[in-house]
Design a protein around this motif. Structure first.
Motif, PDB file in Angstrom:
ATOM      1  N   TYR A 477      -6.913 -26.309  12.385  1.00  0.00           N
ATOM      2  CA  TYR A 477      -6.917 -26.599  10.958  1.00  0.00           C
ATOM      3  C   TYR A 477      -6.798 -28.104  10.826  1.00  0.00           C
ATOM      4  CZ  TYR A 477      -6.427 -21.609  10.681  1.00  0.00           C
ATOM      5  OH  TYR A 477      -6.659 -20.265  10.825  1.00  0.00           O
ATOM      6  N   LEU A 478      -7.937 -28.746  10.660  1.00  0.00           N
ATOM      7  CA  LEU A 478      -8.061 -30.188  10.856  1.00  0.00           C
ATOM      8  C   LEU A 478      -7.520 -30.973   9.668  1.00  0.00           C
ATOM      9  CD1 LEU A 478      -9.161 -32.504  12.632  1.00  0.00           C
ATOM     10  CD2 LEU A 478     -11.336 -32.258  11.412  1.00  0.00           C
ATOM     11  N   GLN A 479      -6.713 -31.949   9.980  1.00  0.00           N
ATOM     12  CA  GLN A 479      -6.244 -32.944   9.029  1.00  0.00           C
ATOM     13  C   GLN A 479      -6.508 -34.322   9.622  1.00  0.00           C
ATOM     14  OE1 GLN A 479      -2.223 -31.040   9.077  1.00  0.00           O
ATOM     15  NE2 GLN A 479      -2.262 -31.410   6.883  1.00  0.00           N
ATOM     16  N   THR A 480      -7.058 -35.215   8.823  1.00  0.00           N
ATOM     17  CA  THR A 480      -7.263 -36.597   9.258  1.00  0.00           C
ATOM     18  C   THR A 480      -6.766 -37.530   8.166  1.00  0.00           C
ATOM     19  OG1 THR A 480      -9.478 -36.918   8.299  1.00  0.00           O
ATOM     20  CG2 THR A 480      -9.361 -35.869  10.476  1.00  0.00           C
ATOM     21  N   SER A 481      -6.518 -38.764   8.554  1.00  0.00           N
ATOM     22  CA  SER A 481      -6.132 -39.772   7.566  1.00  0.00           C
ATOM     23  C   SER A 481      -6.448 -41.154   8.109  1.00  0.00           C
ATOM     24  CB  SER A 481      -4.636 -39.672   7.228  1.00  0.00           C
ATOM     25  OG  SER A 481      -3.846 -40.000   8.354  1.00  0.00           O
ATOM     26  N   LEU A 482      -6.521 -42.108   7.189  1.00  0.00           N
ATOM     27  CA  LEU A 482      -6.695 -43.522   7.540  1.00  0.00           C
ATOM     28  C   LEU A 482      -5.727 -44.313   6.683  1.00  0.00           C
ATOM     29  CD1 LEU A 482      -8.035 -45.976   8.832  1.00  0.00           C
ATOM     30  CD2 LEU A 482      -9.870 -45.793   7.131  1.00  0.00           C
ATOM     31  N   GLU A 483      -4.766 -44.967   7.339  1.00  0.00           N
ATOM     32  CA  GLU A 483      -3.753 -45.717   6.621  1.00  0.00           C
ATOM     33  C   GLU A 483      -3.373 -46.956   7.418  1.00  0.00           C
ATOM     34  OE1 GLU A 483       0.676 -45.026   4.610  1.00  0.00           O
ATOM     35  OE2 GLU A 483      -0.387 -43.370   5.573  1.00  0.00           O
ATOM     36  N   ASN A 484      -3.530 -48.121   6.784  1.00  0.00           N
ATOM     37  CA  ASN A 484      -3.199 -49.406   7.418  1.00  0.00           C
ATOM     38  C   ASN A 484      -3.902 -49.573   8.760  1.00  0.00           C
ATOM     39  OD1 ASN A 484      -1.417 -50.087   5.300  1.00  0.00           O
ATOM     40  ND2 ASN A 484       0.238 -48.926   6.280  1.00  0.00           N
ATOM     41  N   GLY A 485      -5.158 -49.143   8.821  1.00  0.00           N
ATOM     42  CA  GLY A 485      -5.950 -49.306  10.031  1.00  0.00           C
ATOM     43  C   GLY A 485      -5.692 -48.268  11.104  1.00  0.00           C
ATOM     44  N   VAL A 486      -4.790 -47.310  10.856  1.00  0.00           N
ATOM     45  CA  VAL A 486      -4.476 -46.270  11.834  1.00  0.00           C
ATOM     46  C   VAL A 486      -5.203 -44.987  11.450  1.00  0.00           C
ATOM     47  CG1 VAL A 486      -2.674 -44.860  12.874  1.00  0.00           C
ATOM     48  CG2 VAL A 486      -2.234 -47.272  12.372  1.00  0.00           C
ATOM     49  N   PHE A 487      -6.049 -44.504  12.358  1.00  0.00           N
ATOM     50  CA  PHE A 487      -6.779 -43.253  12.161  1.00  0.00           C
ATOM     51  C   PHE A 487      -5.957 -42.125  12.786  1.00  0.00           C
ATOM     52  CE2 PHE A 487      -9.877 -46.622  12.166  1.00  0.00           C
ATOM     53  CZ  PHE A 487     -10.863 -46.245  11.266  1.00  0.00           C
ATOM     54  N   THR A 488      -5.639 -41.125  11.990  1.00  0.00           N
ATOM     55  CA  THR A 488      -4.917 -39.963  12.506  1.00  0.00           C
ATOM     56  C   THR A 488      -5.867 -38.776  12.547  1.00  0.00           C
ATOM     57  OG1 THR A 488      -2.824 -40.757  11.605  1.00  0.00           O
ATOM     58  CG2 THR A 488      -2.943 -38.432  12.214  1.00  0.00           C
ATOM     59  N   ILE A 489      -5.990 -38.167  13.720  1.00  0.00           N
ATOM     60  CA  ILE A 489      -6.867 -37.012  13.929  1.00  0.00           C
ATOM     61  C   ILE A 489      -5.993 -35.876  14.445  1.00  0.00           C
ATOM     62  CG2 ILE A 489      -8.908 -36.121  15.105  1.00  0.00           C
ATOM     63  CD1 ILE A 489      -9.747 -39.075  15.537  1.00  0.00           C
ATOM     64  N   GLY A 490      -5.785 -34.853  13.601  1.00  0.00           N
ATOM     65  CA  GLY A 490      -4.910 -33.760  14.007  1.00  0.00           C
ATOM     66  C   GLY A 490      -3.519 -34.291  14.292  1.00  0.00           C
ATOM     67  N   ASP A 491      -2.879 -33.756  15.329  1.00  0.00           N
ATOM     68  CA  ASP A 491      -1.564 -34.262  15.700  1.00  0.00           C
ATOM     69  C   ASP A 491      -1.418 -34.280  17.217  1.00  0.00           C
ATOM     70  OD1 ASP A 491      -0.241 -31.779  16.754  1.00  0.00           O
ATOM     71  OD2 ASP A 491      -0.515 -31.102  14.697  1.00  0.00           O
ATOM     72  N   TYR A 492      -0.419 -35.020  17.651  1.00  0.00           N
ATOM     73  CA  TYR A 492      -0.150 -35.268  19.064  1.00  0.00           C
ATOM     74  C   TYR A 492       0.202 -33.994  19.818  1.00  0.00           C
ATOM     75  CZ  TYR A 492       2.312 -37.522  23.026  1.00  0.00           C
ATOM     76  OH  TYR A 492       2.728 -37.934  24.265  1.00  0.00           O
ATOM     77  N   PHE A 493       0.568 -32.928  19.077  1.00  0.00           N
ATOM     78  CA  PHE A 493       1.087 -31.722  19.700  1.00  0.00           C
ATOM     79  C   PHE A 493       0.035 -30.632  19.846  1.00  0.00           C
ATOM     80  CE2 PHE A 493       4.370 -33.844  17.155  1.00  0.00           C
ATOM     81  CZ  PHE A 493       5.161 -34.304  18.192  1.00  0.00           C
ATOM     82  N   THR A 494      -1.222 -30.959  19.591  1.00  0.00           N
ATOM     83  CA  THR A 494      -2.329 -30.019  19.758  1.00  0.00           C
ATOM     84  C   THR A 494      -3.118 -30.395  21.008  1.00  0.00           C
ATOM     85  OG1 THR A 494      -2.519 -29.654  17.382  1.00  0.00           O
ATOM     86  CG2 THR A 494      -4.425 -29.059  18.731  1.00  0.00           C
TER      87      THR A 494
END
Length: 637
Positions: A477-494
């Motif tokens: 169940y994909l969640q992404t974000s872009l904040e202050n130049g940091v791209f978040t793809i899913g989470d570290y625990f997947t």
């Protein structure tokens, strides 16, 4: 809870499509060679101690053999375990370090890793080839008659090269298909083990929306109590629905405090075997699937290793023997289940954990807590279930408003624990947009259901993801974000099995793209160089990690510091503060000279081809990092 039945049916069909038949093999296959076929490679005939065994859980693989202690020093003789020939040899600063592969007449291969030195004929050949190819990192595949060995021959000296954490010999037994066998099946008399495994904890996880553990939809982690040589739980477990059991167990050998891997786990329910795994014959190419063999999230969060006592989705390892439910326990109301888990090591020392599970139909319960002073709301995703935790001070639980595709659903709490109402929603019925509770609103940011076992692409205005058919173990169940130049793809625990392809779109104003690359940020302050290829204002890379990424510039050259120099040799300490070292080369009076590198000490040193010729003349060392910054050191010897 209101569900869109058509949407749910389609989602469930998508979820289960694509899983092939689970590889099921007998727990213990016949030994591929007689029990006395192999000689112990360190101090044969003497008492030896191990710091690691087959099947230990590492960050992204099973430990593939034995770690044999070498008296906390380097330089012990390493003996060939049987007749054969050296079929492969490699010298590297990472991984196995200096390693020899010996192929035996029966097709089995033994490996000897982290060596300090190879025996002289092989060492001379390797050095000659390094000079011809002008490289330190080198892998060779000698012909069968080139380097024959006899059982007991000294083929090298034990060391601490590569990724080792201290002096030892890493010893493996493989077959021609690169499957890793447990060396302790050969009952080496040099190793003594009469100590049964330790069983620390049991994890009990709900596997669908109807499941409960002690009337809660959450994973329970229960400490064991040792009674004699066996273990139990202090209380009965009340549960309902489909459950997955997990076992935290380690093994110790006589005379050593090291925490080693437990070879085998078997689950019995009411006297019938429901599940077994036996860690042996691990295909090298599937070793990364250890991520599905364990509770990966717990391992990443806390470093604790819970081995699943069921075969999880996407796990193709041929280690399991399970019934039609793949080891999952289905608990019915008003039923009693006597559960026994056995943990067995390579020497058949066995420990057991026994406890009772009583079936209890889910019921609405409510407890209050004075600690809750004002409303709050948060959520987490557990498998296919969205669990919403809504804290409130009122005596009467309130419903949670859930918005799915323009529809408003009233989510009735399943239970209230310490003034926190828990609402459950099956995500396969459609991805919710947001929720509202007591005037508080939260958006989920759930962008896409990504199915496993098939190629899939996703894009938005700042990234594009391409999943290989083997990238995912389970539905994402994909969640992404872009904040202050940091791209978040899913989470570290997947976990990911195969790499996904990622393209990031970023503002390149003022950026020197020749020095900019993608870095994986993990959860702490570390920055792992990932690289990437630029095309306009996008950069594309491959990764086996989910989590946070950032484009960063490295414009600083590596550092070089002289340690010593003489006519016999020269050595340096080299390092880089961001992208990492990529290459290093040296010349003396214009002729290339081999520099050996050990990354743990960040040290390089020269090795002459002809030991009788002293170093003399102008010496030049060039070191480059992964973004092309170069440092040059010049001196005269």
């Amino acid at each position: 809870m209101k569900l869109n039945k058509k949407r749910l049916a389609t989602a469930i069909l998508t979820f289960f499509t694509g899983f092939g038949a689970m590889a099921q093999m007998p727990a213990e296959a016949p030994m591929p060679a007689p029990a006395d076929y192999f000689l112990f490679p360190i101090k044969p005939g003497e008492r030896n101690y191990l710091s690691g065994t087959m099947g230990e859980i590492r960050s992204n693989h099973f430990h593939g053999g034995l770690d044999i202690k070498t008296d906390q020093r380097v330089g012990l003789n390493v003996h060939a375990a049987a007749d054969g020939y050296i079929s492969r040899v490699k010298q590297s600063t990472y991984g196995y370090g200096n390693i020899i592969y010996v192929t035996h007449p029966n097709g089995l291969v033994t490996t000897y890793a982290h060596l300090l030195e190879f025996y002289k004929p092989l060492a001379d050949h390797m050095l000659q080839q390094q000079y011809e190819k002008q490289t330190f990192e080198l892998e060779l595949f000698p012909e069968p008659g080139q380097f024959p060995v006899k059982r007991g021959d000294v083929i090298g000296l034990s060391g601490n090269t590569g990724g080792s954490g201290g002096p030892h010999l890493h010893f493996e037994i493989r077959d021609k298909d690169d499957r890793l066998y447990n060396p302790l099946r050969y009952t080496f008399k040099e190793v003594i083990d009469t100590t049964p495994p330790d069983i620390y904890s049991i994890g009990i996880a709900p596997l669908n929306i109807h499941s409960r553990v002690n009337n809660a939809f959450e994973r329970a982690e229960l400490r064991t109590k040792k009674v004699g040589n066996n273990y139990t739980l202090t209380d009965t477990v009340f549960a309902h629905g489909l459950l997955g059991l997990e076992l935290q167990t380690i093994d110790r050998l006589d005379g050593a405090a090291n925490k080693n891997g437990t070879q085998e786990v078997t689950l019995f329910v009411n006297g019938e075997q429901l599940y077994n795994h036996y860690i042996d014959r691990v295909p090298f190419e599937l070793s990364r699937q250890v991520s599905q063999h364990i509770n990966y999230g717990q391992y990443r969060r806390r470093g604790s290793t819970f081995q699943k006592a069921f075969v999880d989705h996407g796990n193709d390892l041929p280690l399991y023997k399970a019934n039609g439910s793949d080891g999952r326990l289905k608990v019915q109301p008003d039923s009693v289940y006597q559960v026994k888990l056995l943990a067995r090591d390579s020497y058949n020392n066995t420990s057991s954990l026994s406890f009772t599970v009583k079936g209890q139909k889910p019921a609405f319960t409510q407890t209050r807590s004075a600690a809750v002073k004002k409303p709050s709301i948060n959520y987490e995703i557990l498998g296919n279930v969205l669990r919403i935790n809504a804290a409130d001070t009122s005596a009467t639980p309130k419903n949670i408003e859930l918005f799915v595709g323009g529809e408003e659903l009233m989510l009735v709490p399943s239970y209230v624990h310490n003034s926190v109402a828990v609402g459950l929603y099956d995500l396969r019925a459609g991805l919710p947009d947001s929720m509202r509770f007591c005037g508080l609103s939260t958006s989920f940011g759930l962008e896409q259901l990504v199915p496993p076992a098939q190629a899939f692409q996703f894009r938005n205005n700042y990234l594009k993801l391409s999943f290989d058919e083997q990238s995912l173990y389970d539905t994402l169940y994909l969640q992404t974000s872009l904040e202050n130049g940091v791209f978040t793809i899913g989470d570290y625990f997947t976990p990911l099995h195969k790499a996904m392809k990622v393209t990031l779109r970023t503002d390149t104003t003022g950026i020197d793209k020749s020095k900019a690359a993608v870095y994986f940020l993990g959860t702490g302050r570390g920055r792992g160089f990932t690289g990437g290829k630029w095309e306009g204002n996008t950069i594309t890379f491959y990764t086996k990690n989910m989590g946070k990424f950032k484009v960063m510039e490295d414009t600083k050259a590596p550092s070089i510091r002289l340690i010593s120099k003489s006519r016999n040799g020269i050595s340096f300490r080299i390092s880089d503060d961001l992208s990492g070292l990529n290459s290093y080369n040296a010349w003396i009076d214009g002729k290339w000279i081999l520099m050996k590198y050990e990354h743990k000490q960040a040290t390089i040193w020269s090795e002459k081809l002809d030991k009788n010729i002293p170093l003399s003349g102008e010496f030049i060392l060039k070191v480059k990092d992964n973004t092309g910054n170069e440092a040059v050191y010049t001196t005269r010897i």
